[in-house]
Design an enzyme around this catalytic site. Structure first.
Site, PDB file in Angstrom:
ATOM      1  N   ASP A  32       0.826  -1.216   0.000  1.00 27.93           N
ATOM      2  CA  ASP A  32       0.000   0.000   0.000  1.00 27.93           C
ATOM      3  C   ASP A  32       0.860   1.266   0.000  1.00 27.93           C
ATOM      4  O   ASP A  32       1.959   1.277   0.560  1.00 27.93           O
ATOM      5  CB  ASP A  32      -0.900  -0.019   1.254  1.00 27.93           C
ATOM      6  CG  ASP A  32      -2.045   0.967   1.131  1.00 27.93           C
ATOM      7  OD1 ASP A  32      -2.303   1.469   0.012  1.00 27.93           O
ATOM      8  OD2 ASP A  32      -2.673   1.263   2.160  1.00 27.93           O
ATOM      9  N   GLY A  33       0.343   2.313  -0.622  1.00 25.92           N
ATOM     10  CA  GLY A  33       0.998   3.619  -0.549  1.00 25.92           C
ATOM     11  C   GLY A  33       1.610   4.097  -1.858  1.00 25.92           C
ATOM     12  O   GLY A  33       2.271   5.140  -1.883  1.00 25.92           O
ATOM     13  N   TRP A  37       2.870   7.978  -2.454  1.00 24.86           N
ATOM     14  CA  TRP A  37       4.298   8.160  -2.714  1.00 24.86           C
ATOM     15  C   TRP A  37       4.494   9.067  -3.937  1.00 24.86           C
ATOM     16  O   TRP A  37       5.280  10.008  -3.910  1.00 24.86           O
ATOM     17  CB  TRP A  37       4.945   6.787  -2.960  1.00 24.86           C
ATOM     18  CG  TRP A  37       6.408   6.810  -3.261  1.00 24.86           C
ATOM     19  CD1 TRP A  37       7.432   6.772  -2.364  1.00 24.86           C
ATOM     20  CD2 TRP A  37       7.021   6.854  -4.558  1.00 24.86           C
ATOM     21  NE1 TRP A  37       8.647   6.789  -3.023  1.00 24.86           N
ATOM     22  CE2 TRP A  37       8.417   6.840  -4.366  1.00 24.86           C
ATOM     23  CE3 TRP A  37       6.526   6.896  -5.869  1.00 24.86           C
ATOM     24  CZ2 TRP A  37       9.327   6.868  -5.424  1.00 24.86           C
ATOM     25  CZ3 TRP A  37       7.423   6.920  -6.926  1.00 24.86           C
ATOM     26  CH2 TRP A  37       8.809   6.922  -6.701  1.00 24.86           C
ATOM     27  N   HIS A  49       2.961   3.065  -8.853  1.00 25.90           N
ATOM     28  CA  HIS A  49       2.757   1.648  -9.181  1.00 25.90           C
ATOM     29  C   HIS A  49       3.992   1.091  -9.892  1.00 25.90           C
ATOM     30  O   HIS A  49       4.416  -0.036  -9.659  1.00 25.90           O
ATOM     31  CB  HIS A  49       1.515   1.468 -10.056  1.00 25.90           C
ATOM     32  CG  HIS A  49       0.247   1.915  -9.390  1.00 25.90           C
ATOM     33  ND1 HIS A  49      -0.067   1.563  -8.104  1.00 25.90           N
ATOM     34  CD2 HIS A  49      -0.780   2.695  -9.824  1.00 25.90           C
ATOM     35  CE1 HIS A  49      -1.232   2.101  -7.770  1.00 25.90           C
ATOM     36  NE2 HIS A  49      -1.684   2.795  -8.791  1.00 25.90           N
ATOM     37  N   THR A  78     -10.941  -6.403  -5.523  1.00 24.12           N
ATOM     38  CA  THR A  78     -12.237  -6.268  -6.210  1.00 24.12           C
ATOM     39  C   THR A  78     -12.726  -4.819  -6.125  1.00 24.12           C
ATOM     40  O   THR A  78     -13.493  -4.373  -6.966  1.00 24.12           O
ATOM     41  CB  THR A  78     -13.277  -7.217  -5.577  1.00 24.12           C
ATOM     42  OG1 THR A  78     -13.159  -7.148  -4.150  1.00 24.12           O
ATOM     43  CG2 THR A  78     -13.073  -8.653  -5.999  1.00 24.12           C
ATOM     44  N   LEU A 143      10.119 -20.933  -4.684  1.00 22.89           N
ATOM     45  CA  LEU A 143       9.182 -20.028  -4.002  1.00 22.89           C
ATOM     46  C   LEU A 143       7.871 -20.031  -4.775  1.00 22.89           C
ATOM     47  O   LEU A 143       7.871 -20.009  -6.003  1.00 22.89           O
ATOM     48  CB  LEU A 143       9.748 -18.597  -3.995  1.00 22.89           C
ATOM     49  CG  LEU A 143       8.855 -17.511  -3.381  1.00 22.89           C
ATOM     50  CD1 LEU A 143       8.928 -17.550  -1.852  1.00 22.89           C
ATOM     51  CD2 LEU A 143       9.277 -16.110  -3.853  1.00 22.89           C
ATOM     52  N   GLU A 219       0.241 -13.168  12.260  1.00 16.69           N
ATOM     53  CA  GLU A 219       0.788 -11.998  12.944  1.00 16.69           C
ATOM     54  C   GLU A 219       0.737 -10.831  11.955  1.00 16.69           C
ATOM     55  O   GLU A 219       1.030 -11.018  10.770  1.00 16.69           O
ATOM     56  CB  GLU A 219       2.242 -12.255  13.362  1.00 16.69           C
ATOM     57  CG  GLU A 219       2.409 -13.365  14.381  1.00 16.69           C
ATOM     58  CD  GLU A 219       1.729 -13.033  15.709  1.00 16.69           C
ATOM     59  OE1 GLU A 219       1.707 -11.851  16.093  1.00 16.69           O
ATOM     60  OE2 GLU A 219       1.218 -13.967  16.349  1.00 16.69           O
TER      61      GLU A 219
HETATM   62  C1  FPP Z   1      -1.747   0.119  -3.550  1.00 20.14           C
HETATM   63  O1  FPP Z   1      -1.326   1.453  -3.521  1.00 20.14           O
HETATM   64  C2  FPP Z   1      -1.182  -0.610  -4.695  1.00 20.14           C
HETATM   65  C3  FPP Z   1      -1.902  -1.116  -5.734  1.00 20.14           C
HETATM   66  C4  FPP Z   1      -3.362  -1.006  -5.824  1.00 20.14           C
HETATM   67  C5  FPP Z   1      -1.232  -1.799  -6.872  1.00 20.14           C
HETATM   68  C6  FPP Z   1      -0.051  -2.641  -6.506  1.00 20.14           C
HETATM   69  C7  FPP Z   1       0.507  -3.215  -7.735  1.00 20.14           C
HETATM   70  C8  FPP Z   1       1.823  -3.339  -7.997  1.00 20.14           C
HETATM   71  C9  FPP Z   1       2.899  -2.949  -7.068  1.00 20.14           C
HETATM   72  C10 FPP Z   1       2.227  -3.961  -9.305  1.00 20.14           C
HETATM   73  C11 FPP Z   1       2.415  -5.445  -9.129  1.00 20.14           C
HETATM   74  C12 FPP Z   1       2.642  -6.075 -10.441  1.00 20.14           C
HETATM   75  C13 FPP Z   1       2.581  -7.412 -10.662  1.00 20.14           C
HETATM   76  C14 FPP Z   1       2.754  -7.952 -12.021  1.00 20.14           C
HETATM   77  C15 FPP Z   1       2.324  -8.364  -9.601  1.00 20.14           C
HETATM   78  P1  FPP Z   1      -2.414   2.589  -3.625  1.00 20.14           P
HETATM   79  O2  FPP Z   1      -2.560   2.964  -5.067  1.00 20.14           O
HETATM   80  O3  FPP Z   1      -3.666   2.156  -2.973  1.00 20.14           O
HETATM   81  O4  FPP Z   1      -1.722   3.754  -2.849  1.00 20.14           O
HETATM   82  P2  FPP Z   1      -2.458   4.872  -1.977  1.00 20.14           P
HETATM   83  O5  FPP Z   1      -3.090   4.178  -0.831  1.00 20.14           O
HETATM   84  O6  FPP Z   1      -1.321   5.744  -1.572  1.00 20.14           O
HETATM   85  O7  FPP Z   1      -3.424   5.570  -2.873  1.00 20.14           O
END
Ligand code: FPP
Length: 267
Positions: A32-33, A37, A49, A78, A143, A219
């Site tokens: 998250d974040g 960021w 992202h 979802t 893994l 945890e």
């Molecule tokens: C949450 O941050 C993050 C996401 C919704 C997307 C996470 C996806 C990736 C890191 C890409 C992964 C790629 C693959 C192929 C597995 P947010 O957008 O909710 O951040 P915010 O809370 O600051 O708005």
């Protein structure tokens, strides 16, 4: 995917403080974040992202080094469909692009990749890349990387309930036979042990519909670091913190009593 040894401020290698015999077998992460960021830096949310992907690569590598067996990450919930179309489209393209670019290395690293969630609404090209990646890596053993996409814990539980109700209605099972084991066997994570540790970044203290059944006794470690700034060092902090916990599973027996009580591993 290479990166150097992680050294903390006191020039100590934090990984030395990890008890290799008590590394969690299954770690789940709410990444998250990303948006915050990017916004903090005056950039479009999508940059977050994008940076998040390189962090994920680092954490996959770190999990493997510690001999974790399963890493489950929440990449798209979802609820994420309610974001602006542009961001949703960006994420969908990002998944395709990352898989296309990284699958060779994932396979070389002997990582098995699995997607957990309802893939139905995704474009055909993404579904194809997902199926091919799963098929290519299905026998890998170093893994298991579970990527949760269009995943929701409540939806998963409702689906299991529906399937068991159907099986009961056609006489395949008796209602009295429904128990935790049977329920588990219908989950998307069937055959995989529940996560011992859930990490959530960005300081939010919610489960957000992630693995509701499977996290019953996990945890929880909340890191204040935003996902794009998370790294192997922060991951090690989470593992050390986990190893300081006394996991009782509702009982009273102390299974572990080591603690990480100096400031270098507090979050
Ligand atoms: C949450 O941050 C993050 C996401 C919704 C997307 C996470 C996806 C990736 C890191 C890409 C992964 C790629 C693959 C192929 C597995 P947010 O957008 O909710 O951040 P915010 O809370 O600051 O708005």
């Amino acid at each position: 995917m290479s990166f150097g040894k992680i050294i903390d401020k006191k020039n100590n290698d934090l990984s030395k403080r990890i008890d290799k015999q008590r590394v969690p077998e299954h770690v789940a992460i709410i990444m998250d974040g990303n948006g915050r960021w990017a916004t903090k830096k005056g950039l479009p949310r999508t940059f977050g992202h994008n940076k998040g992907v390189s962090v994920l690569k680092e954490i996959i590598k770190a999990s493997k080094k510690l001999s974790c067996k399963v890493l489950t990450v929440y990449a798209f919930s979802t609820e994420n469909w309610s974001r602006p179309t542009q961001e949703v489209d960006y994420l969908i393209n990002l998944f395709s692009e990352v898989l296309r670019n990284e699958i060779k290395e994932i396979h070389q690293e002997s990582i098995k990749i699995k997607f957990i969630g309802d893939l139905t609404p995704f474009p055909e090209n993404l579904k194809k890349i997902i199926y091919n990646s799963e098929s290519l890596t299905k026998n890998n053993e170093s893994l298991l990387l579970n990527v949760c996409v269009n995943y929701g814990g409540r939806q998963e539980i409702v689906k299991v309930a529906k399937r068991l109700a159907l099986k009961s209605s056609i006489g395949e099972i008796k209602p009295s036979e429904v128990n935790e084991e049977l329920f588990n066997s219908e989950l998307l994570t069937k055959g995989i042990n529940d996560p011992e540790l859930l990490i959530r970044t960005s300081g939010e203290k919610r489960i957000s519909n992630f693995l509701l059944w499977q996290l019953a006794y996990s945890e929880i470690y909340i890191s204040d670091v935003l996902w794009p700034d998370f790294n192997e060092f922060e991951f090690h902090k989470a593992i050390i913190d986990y190893q300081s916990r006394n996991r009782r599973f509702g009982g009273i027996e102390s299974l572990q009593d080591e603690s990480c009580n100096d400031s270098s591993c507090s979050s």
